[in-house]
Design a protein around this motif. Structure first.
Motif, PDB file in Angstrom:
ATOM      1  N   GLY A   1       3.806   3.970   6.937  1.00 43.12           N
ATOM      2  CA  GLY A   1       3.174   4.627   5.805  1.00 43.12           C
ATOM      3  C   GLY A   1       2.053   3.785   5.250  1.00 43.12           C
ATOM      4  O   GLY A   1       1.849   2.650   5.685  1.00 43.12           O
ATOM      5  N   PRO A   2       1.331   4.328   4.272  1.00 46.90           N
ATOM      6  CA  PRO A   2       0.204   3.600   3.684  1.00 46.90           C
ATOM      7  C   PRO A   2       0.654   2.325   2.981  1.00 46.90           C
ATOM      8  O   PRO A   2       1.699   2.303   2.339  1.00 46.90           O
ATOM      9  CB  PRO A   2      -0.367   4.596   2.677  1.00 46.90           C
ATOM     10  CG  PRO A   2       0.122   5.925   3.104  1.00 46.90           C
ATOM     11  CD  PRO A   2       1.462   5.681   3.725  1.00 46.90           C
ATOM     12  N   GLY A   3      -0.147   1.291   3.106  1.00 48.50           N
ATOM     13  CA  GLY A   3       0.169   0.034   2.456  1.00 48.50           C
ATOM     14  C   GLY A   3      -0.387  -0.064   1.045  1.00 48.50           C
ATOM     15  O   GLY A   3      -0.005  -0.953   0.290  1.00 48.50           O
TER      16      GLY A   3
ATOM     17  N   THR B   1       1.524   9.633  -5.270  1.00 49.70           N
ATOM     18  CA  THR B   1       2.843   9.661  -4.645  1.00 49.70           C
ATOM     19  C   THR B   1       2.893   8.750  -3.427  1.00 49.70           C
ATOM     20  O   THR B   1       2.027   8.856  -2.550  1.00 49.70           O
ATOM     21  CB  THR B   1       3.236  11.088  -4.240  1.00 49.70           C
ATOM     22  OG1 THR B   1       3.340  11.890  -5.423  1.00 49.70           O
ATOM     23  CG2 THR B   1       4.566  11.110  -3.496  1.00 49.70           C
ATOM     24  N   LEU B   2       3.866   7.881  -3.426  1.00 59.03           N
ATOM     25  CA  LEU B   2       4.119   6.991  -2.285  1.00 59.03           C
ATOM     26  C   LEU B   2       4.925   7.762  -1.254  1.00 59.03           C
ATOM     27  O   LEU B   2       5.961   8.370  -1.597  1.00 59.03           O
ATOM     28  CB  LEU B   2       4.898   5.777  -2.786  1.00 59.03           C
ATOM     29  CG  LEU B   2       5.362   4.672  -1.865  1.00 59.03           C
ATOM     30  CD1 LEU B   2       5.678   3.432  -2.721  1.00 59.03           C
ATOM     31  CD2 LEU B   2       6.573   5.033  -1.044  1.00 59.03           C
ATOM     32  N   SER B   3       4.468   7.756   0.001  1.00 61.74           N
ATOM     33  CA  SER B   3       5.168   8.477   1.071  1.00 61.74           C
ATOM     34  C   SER B   3       5.395   7.543   2.252  1.00 61.74           C
ATOM     35  O   SER B   3       4.439   6.997   2.798  1.00 61.74           O
ATOM     36  CB  SER B   3       4.365   9.688   1.515  1.00 61.74           C
ATOM     37  OG  SER B   3       4.226  10.624   0.473  1.00 61.74           O
TER      38      SER B   3
ATOM     39  N   VAL C   1       0.746  -0.977  -5.184  1.00 65.23           N
ATOM     40  CA  VAL C   1       0.197   0.060  -6.062  1.00 65.23           C
ATOM     41  C   VAL C   1      -0.922  -0.572  -6.875  1.00 65.23           C
ATOM     42  O   VAL C   1      -0.682  -1.458  -7.700  1.00 65.23           O
ATOM     43  CB  VAL C   1       1.273   0.647  -6.978  1.00 65.23           C
ATOM     44  CG1 VAL C   1       0.653   1.703  -7.902  1.00 65.23           C
ATOM     45  CG2 VAL C   1       2.400   1.247  -6.150  1.00 65.23           C
ATOM     46  N   SER C   2      -2.126  -0.118  -6.621  1.00 69.50           N
ATOM     47  CA  SER C   2      -3.293  -0.706  -7.284  1.00 69.50           C
ATOM     48  C   SER C   2      -4.467   0.254  -7.182  1.00 69.50           C
ATOM     49  O   SER C   2      -4.596   0.988  -6.196  1.00 69.50           O
ATOM     50  CB  SER C   2      -3.654  -2.042  -6.633  1.00 69.50           C
ATOM     51  OG  SER C   2      -4.846  -2.564  -7.185  1.00 69.50           O
TER      52      SER C   2
ATOM     53  N   THR D   1       5.227  -1.693  -6.739  1.00 70.99           N
ATOM     54  CA  THR D   1       4.806  -2.560  -5.652  1.00 70.99           C
ATOM     55  C   THR D   1       6.010  -3.323  -5.120  1.00 70.99           C
ATOM     56  O   THR D   1       6.735  -3.970  -5.881  1.00 70.99           O
ATOM     57  CB  THR D   1       3.745  -3.550  -6.142  1.00 70.99           C
ATOM     58  OG1 THR D   1       2.557  -2.827  -6.489  1.00 70.99           O
ATOM     59  CG2 THR D   1       3.405  -4.582  -5.065  1.00 70.99           C
ATOM     60  N   ALA D   2       6.226  -3.239  -3.803  1.00 69.41           N
ATOM     61  CA  ALA D   2       7.426  -3.842  -3.220  1.00 69.41           C
ATOM     62  C   ALA D   2       7.355  -3.766  -1.703  1.00 69.41           C
ATOM     63  O   ALA D   2       6.502  -3.070  -1.142  1.00 69.41           O
ATOM     64  CB  ALA D   2       8.688  -3.117  -3.702  1.00 69.41           C
TER      65      ALA D   2
END
Length: 121
Positions: free
Chosen positions: A8-10, A17-19, A119-120, A92-93
């Protein structure tokens, strides 16, 4: 031998939305009686369990993240996914997918290498 691989996207922007996808090999995600989990580790913090989807497709989420979390599966691809909405920098993790043999994280017996999500803006 089971193998799990996150993808997934870094980088994700705040409020988006984080996927992530976990691709499983060596065992069917529909096989009795496995639970397929998402776990994360933030900088300076311990491991945080996010939720799971079971071998029959039922889901259960951490109460603290439940309102923003969705876990689904695609049995034809032997994958399961994580969506975390309205992300902030606190999300962020390093995100891991993992297998347990029950609903308890203590029964974890396999996991992926993890993927860094920042996340930025």
């Amino acid at each position: 031998q089971v193998q799990l691989q996150e993808s997934g996207p870094g980088l994700v922007k705040p409020s988006q939305t984080l996927s992530l996808t976990c691709t499983v090999s060596g065992v069917s995600i529909s096989a009795n009686y496995y639970y397929w989990n998402w776990i994360r580790q933030s900088p300076g913090k311990g491991l945080e369990w996010i939720g799971y989807i079971t071998y029959i497709g039922t889901t259960y989420y951490s109460p603290s993240l439940k309102s923003r979390t969705s876990i689904a599966r695609d049995t034809s691809k032997n994958q399961f996914t994580l969506q975390l909405s309205s992300v902030t920098p606190e999300d962020t993790a390093v995100y891991f997918c993992a297998r347990t043999t029950s609903g308890y994280v203590e029964t974890l017996d396999a996991w992926g290498q993890g993927t860094q999500v920042t996340v930025s803006s």
